[in-house]
Design an enzyme around this catalytic site. Structure first.
Site, PDB file in Angstrom:
ATOM      1  N   HIS A 167       0.827  -1.203   0.000  1.00  0.00           N
ATOM      2  CA  HIS A 167       0.000   0.000   0.000  1.00  0.00           C
ATOM      3  C   HIS A 167       0.864   1.256   0.000  1.00  0.00           C
ATOM      4  O   HIS A 167       0.532   2.246  -0.659  1.00  0.00           O
ATOM      5  CB  HIS A 167      -0.945   0.006   1.208  1.00  0.00           C
ATOM      6  CG  HIS A 167      -2.089   0.953   1.084  1.00  0.00           C
ATOM      7  ND1 HIS A 167      -2.148   2.152   1.764  1.00  0.00           N
ATOM      8  CD2 HIS A 167      -3.230   0.893   0.340  1.00  0.00           C
ATOM      9  CE1 HIS A 167      -3.274   2.775   1.464  1.00  0.00           C
ATOM     10  NE2 HIS A 167      -3.953   2.042   0.603  1.00  0.00           N
ATOM     11  N   CYS A 168       1.980   1.201   0.712  1.00  0.00           N
ATOM     12  CA  CYS A 168       2.882   2.368   0.818  1.00  0.00           C
ATOM     13  C   CYS A 168       3.549   2.722  -0.507  1.00  0.00           C
ATOM     14  O   CYS A 168       3.907   3.875  -0.724  1.00  0.00           O
ATOM     15  CB  CYS A 168       3.975   2.096   1.841  1.00  0.00           C
ATOM     16  SG  CYS A 168       3.410   1.628   3.476  1.00  0.00           S
ATOM     17  N   ILE A 169       3.743   1.735  -1.380  1.00  0.00           N
ATOM     18  CA  ILE A 169       4.496   1.978  -2.620  1.00  0.00           C
ATOM     19  C   ILE A 169       3.582   2.136  -3.832  1.00  0.00           C
ATOM     20  O   ILE A 169       4.062   2.159  -4.967  1.00  0.00           O
ATOM     21  CB  ILE A 169       5.544   0.869  -2.877  1.00  0.00           C
ATOM     22  CG1 ILE A 169       4.869  -0.502  -3.137  1.00  0.00           C
ATOM     23  CG2 ILE A 169       6.527   0.792  -1.721  1.00  0.00           C
ATOM     24  CD1 ILE A 169       5.833  -1.584  -3.609  1.00  0.00           C
TER      25      ILE A 169
END
Length: 369
Positions: free
Chosen positions: A356-358
């Site tokens: 999700h962060c990338i």
């Protein structure tokens, strides 16, 4: 032509951030290369990022921003269907430095360009400088041809919020009230910014996240909306788990919460890894002034919750842990109409985040619900 919108807010203009489970037009990523964050010159991380892109491709288009120095390498390592664009960044966390896209009920697409300061600026940020990252949202909006609202001076990262698309936003006090973000604003003022710029009516505040040293506790490691009125929350009954207390507290808060429409939330439990994910190979990470050094044996934030919902699928982190299969089963039960695609992402966790962060999704403004 993309322009800045001055003197208004998304809420005033009838725009809202759609839920991640609404129709999407594509996903953005940034290419990792920073040798003072990623081990072995970021080569293992690049392989993991490429595998995440491959997992998304059957469901929607993928664009990867890459520095001039890494352009040829990224182009060669990514599938030909991936659009690769030259885009200078300070690191690869597009969820946090990229734009938050908005839609209205008439097929309009806009975005919020939040001020970015590397998760805490000079107070407790993870690196300095971060000027390239703070320009990423504007550059992506230019490429996409999307008008944007710039929150000059108001700091927020995309991983610190989740919305249900029906008026509710979920976040953590640990992150949004941290001294490195907006120390001159109180909780009520910060809440008003969220409601105005996400087109929402209610904020559900969880107390803590599970990564105080990385992002000051982003929500996307702890909980997310799976459909209107329903959330997923990390869960463990193992008191030795480093995230036990935060998981239990988050579950209690969500079990007692109601959303903007007054619904009592249905809470789905999502397991944590059986064993903590511990960093290996830190001796291959460069030292650089302005960056926080990583050490072998430190706990990497390996949360199954850090998945990405795309059209027809959920892209789920896998760690080579005993609970990988259980996490797939639990997520499949939450999303019976979507395919769960697991990707091995220990290397991303070693760098401080996960799928999700990338990634940063672009909604389809014509998609409806």
């Amino acid at each position: 032509m993309a322009k800045r919108i001055i003197g208004s807010t998304p809420k005033q203009d009838g725009y809202r951030m759609p839920a991640e489970y609404e129709k999407q037009a594509g996903v953005w990523m940034l290419w990792p290369e920073r040798p003072d964050n990623w081990r072995q010159g970021a080569k293992p991380a690049q392989e993991a990022f490429a595998n995440v892109a491959r997992a998304i491709l059957p469901f929607e288009r993928v664009t990867v921003g890459v520095s001039p120095a890494q352009y040829q390498n990224a182009r060669a390592k990514l599938p030909p269907e991936v659009r690769v664009v030259e885009l200078q960044s300070d690191d690869a966390w597009v969820r946090d430095c990229g734009p938050t896209f908005l839609i209205n009920d008439h097929g309009g697409l806009r975005a919020v360009d939040w001020t970015f300061n590397a998760w805490g600026g000079l107070y407790d940020g993870l690196y300095f400088p971060w000027a390239y990252d703070d320009q990423i949202a504007q550059k992506i909006c230019e490429i996409e041809g999307v008008d944007s609202y710039r929150t000059e001076g108001f700091v927020l990262e995309g991983g610190s919020i989740h919305v249900d698309g029906e008026g509710t936003v979920m976040t953590t006090e640990m992150c949004l009230l941290s001294p490195g973000r907006n120390p001159d604003m109180n909780q009520e003022e910060i809440e008003k910014m969220l409601l105005d710029y996400l087109g929402c009516e209610k904020v559900i505040w969880l107390k803590d996240g599970i990564d105080p040293d990385e992002t000051n506790g982003h929500i996307d490691d702890v909980a997310c909306f799976v459909r209107p009125g329903e959330v997923a929350c990390i869960w463990t009954e193992d008191k030795e788990n480093p995230f036990y207390e935060a998981a239990q507290a988050a579950y209690r808060t969500l079990s007692e919460a109601t959303d903007a429409k007054g619904r009592r939330l249905k809470v789905h439990k999502l397991c944590l890894t059986k064993k903590p994910c511990l960093l290996e190979g830190a001796e291959t990470i460069d030292y650089a002034e302005g960056s926080i050094p990583r050490k072998n044996g430190e706990v990497s934030i390996a949360s199954y919750m850090n998945f990405l919902i795309v059209n027809g699928a959920v892209i789920l982190p896998q760690y080579g842990d005993e609970n990988d299969a259980l996490a797939r089963e639990q997520v499949q039960a939450m999303f019976p109409d979507r395919k769960v695609v697991g990707v091995m992402t220990r290397e991303v966790a070693f760098g401080g985040g996960n799928i999700h962060c990338i990634t940063q999704q672009v909604p389809d403004p014509e998609g409806g619900r």
